[in-house]
Design an enzyme around this catalytic site. Sequence first.
Site, short mmCIF file in Angstrom:
data_model
loop_
_atom_site.label_atom_id
_atom_site.label_comp_id
_atom_site.label_asym_id
_atom_site.label_seq_id
_atom_site.Cartn_x
_atom_site.Cartn_y
_atom_site.Cartn_z
N LYS A 1 0.83 -1.21 0.00
CA LYS A 1 0.00 0.00 0.00
C LYS A 1 0.87 1.27 0.00
O LYS A 1 0.45 2.30 -0.50
CB LYS A 1 -0.93 0.02 1.22
CG LYS A 1 -1.90 -1.16 1.34
CD LYS A 1 -3.05 -1.09 0.38
CE LYS A 1 -4.11 -2.16 0.64
NZ LYS A 1 -3.67 -3.53 0.34
C1 PLP Z 1 -4.08 -4.62 -0.36
C2 PLP Z 1 -3.25 -5.86 -0.42
C3 PLP Z 1 -3.44 -6.85 -1.41
C4 PLP Z 1 -4.56 -6.76 -2.44
O1 PLP Z 1 -4.30 -5.79 -3.43
P1 PLP Z 1 -5.50 -5.25 -4.34
O2 PLP Z 1 -4.92 -4.12 -5.09
O3 PLP Z 1 -6.59 -4.83 -3.38
O4 PLP Z 1 -5.93 -6.38 -5.22
C5 PLP Z 1 -2.60 -7.94 -1.42
N1 PLP Z 1 -1.64 -8.09 -0.48
C6 PLP Z 1 -1.42 -7.16 0.48
C7 PLP Z 1 -0.35 -7.40 1.50
C8 PLP Z 1 -2.21 -6.02 0.55
O5 PLP Z 1 -1.99 -5.12 1.53
#
Ligand code: PLP
Length: 493
Positions: free
Chosen positions: A110
């Site tokens: 993120k």
């Molecule tokens: C948010 C997240 C995901 C999923 O990603 P999306 O863009 O929502 O598909 C996968 N792994 C981690 C560790 C995340 O924080």
Amino acid sequence: MNYKSTRGSAAVSASAAIVKGLAPDGGLYVPELFPTLGDAKSFIGLSYKERAKKVLSAFLRDFTPEEVEHCVNAAYTAEKFGSEEIAPLCRINESTHILELWHGPTCAFKDMALQILPHLLTVSMRKNGIEDEVAILVATSGDTGKAALEGFRDVDGTRVLVFFPRDGVSNIQRKQMVTQEGNNVGVAAVEGNFDDAQNGVKAIFTDAEYGAFLHENGIVLSSANSINWGRLVPQIVYYVSAWVSMTEKGELLEGEHFNVVVPTGNFGNILAAYYAKKMGVPIARLICASNANDVLTEFIHTGVYNRKRDFHLTISPSMDILISSNLERFLYDISDENAEKVTAWMESLKTEGGYRVDSETLVKMQDILWAGSCDDQATLSTIRETYEKYGYLADTHTAVALRVYEDYVKKTGDATKTVVASTASPYKFGQSVLGAIADSVPADDFEILSAIERKSGLPVPSALGELRNKPDRFSMTCPPDKMRDAVNTLLGI
Ligand SMILES: *Cc1c(COP(=O)(O)O)cnc(C)c1O
């Protein structure tokens, strides 16, 4: 180039799309035209920051070069990401390259978007004549809240307030939030679960009277939601950068295609890879990996999206999602931008809990995407096997991707080189990761960090190790129906 809504309403500038987040008709903003990149040569030798500037400038057409430069330079520093590489690649065997997206301040992917979003947002607000201070309100089940706090901390013209469910986050996650530093941050625990916190935040957003009161105090609310274009566009950069880096190192020949595997929740990360492909990055297959919440796997196999199913709490919690919001953008694109069709599907999702796409759309989708899922048991055995075979320690989300990729290769025999998106540091979900490779797991979270370090030799990320001795700054707890008072207190109004 402007941004139009997937549900048909009029187009707006890039900066307006970032300020608004969601289009007024409930749709998501997408570019009217996708820029093309040309060949890898024009990116070779450039740093991650320079690559980011080129990609972002192609999309943010009402930003000046100086504005883009300011945003990129503030976000992707070696200080925050451990090195200038920002998103390093690690080759574990002949065909598999792991793209590590977790070297930012909160050890999860993120950060790739939330480190730059605050700057994109403040520039966009200025360009749209909004002079209020923006207060970002977040309800979090753990990771997004911390990433938002780190991204917005001490960014001029912004405040960030995070609500987490008191009994719904891990000890480390709680500690990460209540020790948050910065002069514009606030954190409160809600006496309830994640839904209570989320509903409370939604109620605050939709309360017009309260909005007017905040405006009188020079404040406008906004969310750092994953459907905002300002979160999506920075994610395209690392797929472009991975392609260029592999070409630079001679891992890819000119024109050679590669697959991309993404552990998927809200469909944002994999959509960014699809957009990179549209721009000319030679991506062959896009492989969508899910955990036991396999709504997307079923959809890609059958064309039927059905959210009316059991919700599973898994060891890869950031993918525990039944409504993948960004899928709407993908469907819009492959249905030849048919806003009418998209609107009908999304309406049906809301009222009936699902929809079925037509066979033409299904064929197109299956031409681009391959999908698979795996349960917790398979996730844990993949962590162990990857560690034993290659000495690589994957987190639980990355392990889902590795497992689904293994299934893909078994079923198709495809030996194309492949980039696997790695979305969290193994330390972030240490209890499960250690459990996969060790005989016993200590009860204390910080003991777990040390045990992983002893076993794997990977240093504990300083941001996690330092938490142990950091003093708590926030101790506020509130019932769900008193969250507005908490906002006032945290904002000092
Ligand atoms: C948010 C997240 C995901 C999923 O990603 P999306 O863009 O929502 O598909 C996968 N792994 C981690 C560790 C995340 O924080």
